[in-house]
Design an enzyme around this catalytic site. Structure first.
Site: not given
Ligand code: BGP
Length: 475
Positions: A164, A366
């Site tokens: 991320e 995720e």
């Protein structure tokens, strides 16, 4: 009943800083989480800082056995830069031995290890030298990535340069939410650019070392991001669509272009320049960026972004603003986290990938739901009755199954976090696990109701509808 392909994999997503603990053991130096914990422990929920993780270091064999018992075949963690390298940029032998043992134990347990090289955990001494805004630090990352690949390249098949990369520019440098609490949009873009270059140096090291035979020939390298699809209101104005373009451009296309084309989106760069935001491109950077292409992608998905035209061109700090939040009247919220629950977002991302980046394979790296106060839903036996987790995961998996039927190249699913772990400054407030970690009983592990549901799904690849659930649009 939805069905996922037989070769679709199920696993567990974790990160080093959120599980390992073992603060200052095995030669670890401080990262920004340790520094923030040391300086302002009151910022952390219940004053629980970075030091203990979820006790994974001392319990990892027990945890691996749990993952296998739940039918999972892989797990992702991150190497902590602050554990593998010393402050002179050399491999710390104790840190290297730590990860060799971890990876060997995972293999013994029958789990494939996916390794990410960076999960928001800048070593503090490098932050003090400018962090991602400094070329010296970007190069230090290249050196670290090379060292990690040399050390573990013969063992590990699945590598990722970053988790991320949108988050540090936002949380540390724009929203002032994380240490060092800045509100500077231009600095955030410089940091984003620094991370982009670092990613490319990591990929370049991977390619070199694979060609040299140090990295195993079947290994793949990728990038993981939360490619939150941006939506706007019905009947949008041109200004609303412009807000979508820039949100999508900065958070999604920036990274997707980098990892598929080795360039950054020119329309986004042009708009930034028009608004006086300077991205410090140097001669020779083009060649570095060209090395950013990856073999596949990790897609973290928790919630969509909903945006509309900004109410003002600048914020209270004088930063340019490209979009304001749009509150969708039909939104279903996870109130514990303040995140919208919108399972169809996973399908929409999948279709965007199919249309715009058709050759790239990906997996859901995720996805999960963190709930506060789960203790109150324990039954007489003491097991947490988390039907909402079954609904949440079931509905996301149903949309994944539909996306695959419709041609998406999605290869697997890692749940965040199968075993409750430390959530940054929220510490243990919101629990994500199928497995409870009891902080009053020395971090002991206990299966929640959802664990047997997960075992069934991971073993059969069939997802039966659990309940109507909380979602306004379902598969
Ligand atoms: C992702 C991060 C994870 C994890 C997760 C849940 O953005 O990659 O590290 O923390 O979100 O978020 P949180 O822990 O903030 O609730």
């Amino acid at each position: 009943m939805s069905k996922l392909p037989t070769d679709f994999f199920f696993g567990a997503a974790m990160s080093g800083p959120q599980t390992e603990g073992a603060w200052r053991r095995f030669g670890k130096v401080d990262n920004l989480w340790d520094t923030w914990s040391n300086e302002r422990i009151e910022d952390f929920h219940n004053r629980v800082g970075s030091y203990a993780g979820n006790d994974f270091t001392d319990r990892h064999n027990e945890d691996f056995a749990i993952l296998r018992d739940l039918g999972l075949t892989s797990w992702r963690t991150s190497i902590q830069w602050s554990r593998l390298m010393d402050a002179d940029g050399r491999v710390n032998p104790e840190g290297a031995a730590y990860y060799h043992e971890l990876f060997a134990d995972a293999k013994k347990a029958g789990l494939e290890t996916f390794v990410c090289l960076y999960h928001f955990d800048m070593p503090t001494y490098l932050f003090r030298r400018g962090g991602w805004d400094s070329r010296e630090v970007v190069e230090a990352y290249g050196n670290y990535a090379r060292a990690a690949l040399e050390e573990f390249g013969g063992e590990i098949k699945y590598w990722f340069t970053f988790n991320e990369p949108v988050v540090e520019p936002q949380n540390r440098y724009t929203f002032g939410a994380w240490y060092p609490f800045h509100h500077d949009f231009a600095e955030a873009r410089r940091v984003q650019y620094g991370i982009s270059l670092a990613h490319c140096l990591g990929v370049a090291a991977f390619r070199d070392l694979q060609a040299a035979g140090t990295v195993r020939p079947d290994a793949k390298i990728g990038l993981i991001n939360c490619f939150t699809p941006p939506y706007t209101r019905e009947n949008p104005s041109e200004a609303d669509l412009e807000a979508v373009r820039m949100t999508d451009g900065i958070d999604n296309r920036w990274w997707l272009d980098l990892v598929t084309k080795g360039t950054l989106p020119q329309d986004v760069m042009a708009t930034l320049a028009e608004r006086g935001v300077d991205v410090p491109v140097r001669p020779g950077d083009e060649q570095i960026l060209a090395q950013g292409r990856v073999d596949w992608l990790g897609f973290n998905y928790y919630h969509p972004a909903r945006v509309q035209a900004p109410s003002s061109d600048t914020d209270e700090y004088g930063n340019p603003v490209f979009a304001s939040e749009y509150v969708w009247p039909d939104a279903v919220m996870n109130e514990s986290r303040g995140w919208e629950i919108y399972p169809k977002g996973i399908y929409d991302f999948a279709m965007t990938m199919k249309r715009d980046y058709p050759d790239l394979e990906w997996y859901v790296s995720e996805n999960g739901i963190g709930i506060e106060g789960e203790d109150s839903s324990k039954d007489a036996s003491g097991a947490i009755q988390d039907d909402y987790r079954i609904d949440f995961v079931g509905q996301h998996l149903q949309w994944i199954a539909k996306a695959i039927e419709d041609g998406a190249k999605c290869r697997g699913y890692h749940y965040w976090a199968v075993i409750d772990n430390w959530s940054w400054n929220n510490a243990f407030k919101n629990r994500y696990g199928f497995v409870e970690v009891n902080l009053s009983d020395n971090y002991s592990r206990h299966l929640k109701k959802s664990a047997s549901w997960l075992r069934e799904v991971a073993t059969t690849h069939e997802i039966a509808p659990h309940s109507e659930g909380f979602v306004s649009e379902s598969a």
